[in-house]
Write an enzyme that holds these catalytic residues in place. Structure first.
Site, PDB file in Angstrom:
ATOM      1  N   TYR A 263       5.057 -30.488  -6.773  1.00  0.00           N
ATOM      2  CA  TYR A 263       4.737 -31.406  -7.861  1.00  0.00           C
ATOM      3  C   TYR A 263       6.014 -31.971  -8.482  1.00  0.00           C
ATOM      4  O   TYR A 263       6.840 -31.246  -9.026  1.00  0.00           O
ATOM      5  CB  TYR A 263       3.891 -30.717  -8.925  1.00  0.00           C
ATOM      6  CG  TYR A 263       2.463 -30.419  -8.516  1.00  0.00           C
ATOM      7  CD1 TYR A 263       1.919 -30.932  -7.340  1.00  0.00           C
ATOM      8  CD2 TYR A 263       1.644 -29.614  -9.310  1.00  0.00           C
ATOM      9  CE1 TYR A 263       0.614 -30.658  -6.969  1.00  0.00           C
ATOM     10  CE2 TYR A 263       0.331 -29.333  -8.948  1.00  0.00           C
ATOM     11  CZ  TYR A 263      -0.172 -29.850  -7.773  1.00  0.00           C
ATOM     12  OH  TYR A 263      -1.473 -29.563  -7.407  1.00  0.00           O
TER      13      TYR A 263
ATOM     14  N   TYR B 193      -4.747 -41.540  -2.816  1.00  0.00           N
ATOM     15  CA  TYR B 193      -5.852 -41.581  -3.772  1.00  0.00           C
ATOM     16  C   TYR B 193      -6.720 -42.819  -3.587  1.00  0.00           C
ATOM     17  O   TYR B 193      -7.948 -42.748  -3.723  1.00  0.00           O
ATOM     18  CB  TYR B 193      -5.317 -41.484  -5.207  1.00  0.00           C
ATOM     19  CG  TYR B 193      -5.209 -40.053  -5.671  1.00  0.00           C
ATOM     20  CD1 TYR B 193      -6.271 -39.433  -6.322  1.00  0.00           C
ATOM     21  CD2 TYR B 193      -4.073 -39.300  -5.419  1.00  0.00           C
ATOM     22  CE1 TYR B 193      -6.190 -38.121  -6.725  1.00  0.00           C
ATOM     23  CE2 TYR B 193      -3.974 -37.983  -5.813  1.00  0.00           C
ATOM     24  CZ  TYR B 193      -5.039 -37.398  -6.467  1.00  0.00           C
ATOM     25  OH  TYR B 193      -4.961 -36.079  -6.848  1.00  0.00           O
TER      26      TYR B 193
ATOM     27  N   HIS C  86      -1.257 -24.254   0.073  1.00  0.00           N
ATOM     28  CA  HIS C  86      -1.701 -25.549  -0.445  1.00  0.00           C
ATOM     29  C   HIS C  86      -2.591 -26.310   0.530  1.00  0.00           C
ATOM     30  O   HIS C  86      -3.468 -27.073   0.131  1.00  0.00           O
ATOM     31  CB  HIS C  86      -0.473 -26.392  -0.797  1.00  0.00           C
ATOM     32  CG  HIS C  86      -0.704 -27.405  -1.854  1.00  0.00           C
ATOM     33  ND1 HIS C  86       0.299 -27.900  -2.654  1.00  0.00           N
ATOM     34  CD2 HIS C  86      -1.823 -28.043  -2.269  1.00  0.00           C
ATOM     35  CE1 HIS C  86      -0.194 -28.791  -3.492  1.00  0.00           C
ATOM     36  NE2 HIS C  86      -1.479 -28.906  -3.283  1.00  0.00           N
TER      37      HIS C  86
END
EC number: 1.1.1.n11
Length: 367
Positions: A85, A268, A149
């Site tokens: 991140y 996204y 992850h």
């Protein structure tokens, strides 16, 4: 300024600890976030976890500290970050807040993740390197929850799990989590761990919201069978379920956010930015106006209330929703929505119709 905010965050953590009672030495098992209490016999709602993906990107250190403080002051205590991140800035900011993460008497829980992207892998050396780097950034001796992850299809999973077992034995993490794995991979991993006497995965973090329900078919039954709790990310579909976007916006200049202006934007947009998704949102918005009139809740509120009251998440099993944010105001609005009651049946039905509109192009929950 940051030092003052950090002290305030630390005081909030102490108050949170005081409400939780005297500190005691914890065994190697993670204390879960306090879930909201059931009211008048209502089912226990899912817990809430603070997602910190935007810390270091759209939120500087001071703003990030303020959001953590606001989160802790509500009696919530689980934070979620990852090695990747914002190139590690999310972890570094959290580590600078003086929370005492990973210590035996800390009531604030921290989760991080190792990934197989950008030159990394889930080979033993990379898993160790990522976790140990995360611990340095977070300024803690161990994390409460360590996720894989996403799958690394180029590394035999048994090698990764052996490495996790070694790191667990060294006391560098408490619980093992999985994210973005297919249900058959979850079953394989659990079986391998059990047969070898290794630490078992106990948490799965996956994509789930009112218009993205693929996990309900196979994954959730799998997790129930093996006893893993489920933490839902993207509860607002990256912000699409706020209702603030229009499909045509993709062709114009947009402010920075999940869908525009960063390295994950294309991911996204490919995941959620589809005409059918906007049609589905319009169905729900119409139902909100018809059902509630001038007192209609916002689309954001409705989408979060669906997660907490009408989804397949179960508070009694320790399931939770991961709430991200890009500002303190946004977090406070989202937290307020989590405390609101169930939706009217007509709106729940509209969400079901919305799901039927988009189900055929729902993004996969696995990678």
């Amino acid at each position: 300024m940051l030092r003052a905010v950090s002290r305030a965050v630390s005081r909030a953590a102490v108050r949170c600890a005081w409400r939780s009672g005297p500190s005691v030495a914890r065994p190697l098992a993670m204390s879960r976030s306090p879930a909201p209490r059931a009211v008048s016999g209502a089912p226990l709602r899912p817990g809430t976890v603070l997602g910190t993906m935007e810390m270091g990107r759209r939120m500087d250190a001071s703003a990030s500290a303020a959001t953590v403080r606001a989160f802790l002051e509500r009696g919530l205590n689980e934070l979620d970050t990852a090695f990747m991140y914002c190139d590690g800035q999310s972890e570094s900011i959290l580590g600078s807040l003086g929370l005492g993460l990973g210590s035996g008497d800390c009531t604030v829980k921290i989760a991080t993740k190792a990934n197989p992207w950008d030159g990394k892998s889930l080979k033993p050396d990379s898993v160790r390197s990522q976790l140990e780097t995360s611990l340095k950034r977070l300024q803690c001796p161990r994390v409460d929850l360590f996720y894989l992850h996403a799958p690394d299809h180029g590394t035999p999973i048994v090698e990764t799990l052996q490495a996790c077992q070694q790191l667990h034995q060294e006391g560098k993490f408490v619980e093992l989590g999985l994210s973005n794995y297919a249900s058959w991979e979850v079953a394989e991993i659990y079986t391998l761990c059990k047969s070898n006497g290794w630490i078992l995965p106990t948490v799965y973090q996956g994509m789930y919201n009112a218009t993205t329900r693929q996990v309900e078919t196979e994954l959730l039954p799998c997790l129930r069978y093996f006893g893993l709790r489920f933490y839902a990310y993207n509860p607002l579909a990256g912000g699409l379920l706020t209702g603030k976007y229009r499909y045509e916006d993709k062709d114009g200049k947009q402010p920075e956010g999940r869908f525009f202006g960063n390295s994950w934007s294309e991911t996204y947009r490919n995941r959620f930015w589809k005409e059918h998704h906007f049609e589905a949102i319009a169905l729900v918005e119409k139902a909100l106006k018809t059902t509630y009139g001038t007192s209609a809740p916002s689309m954001t509120s409705a989408a979060l209330r669906w997660m907490y009251h009408h989804s397949q998440l179960q508070g009694t099993r320790g399931d939770a929703v991961i709430l991200g944010m890009s500002s303190l105001e946004q977090l406070e609005q989202n937290l307020a929505a989590t405390e609101e009651g169930p939706l009217e049946p007509a709106v729940v039905e509209a969400f079901n119709q919305a799901w039927n509109v988009v189900a055929h192009e729902c993004p996969n929950y696995f990678r």
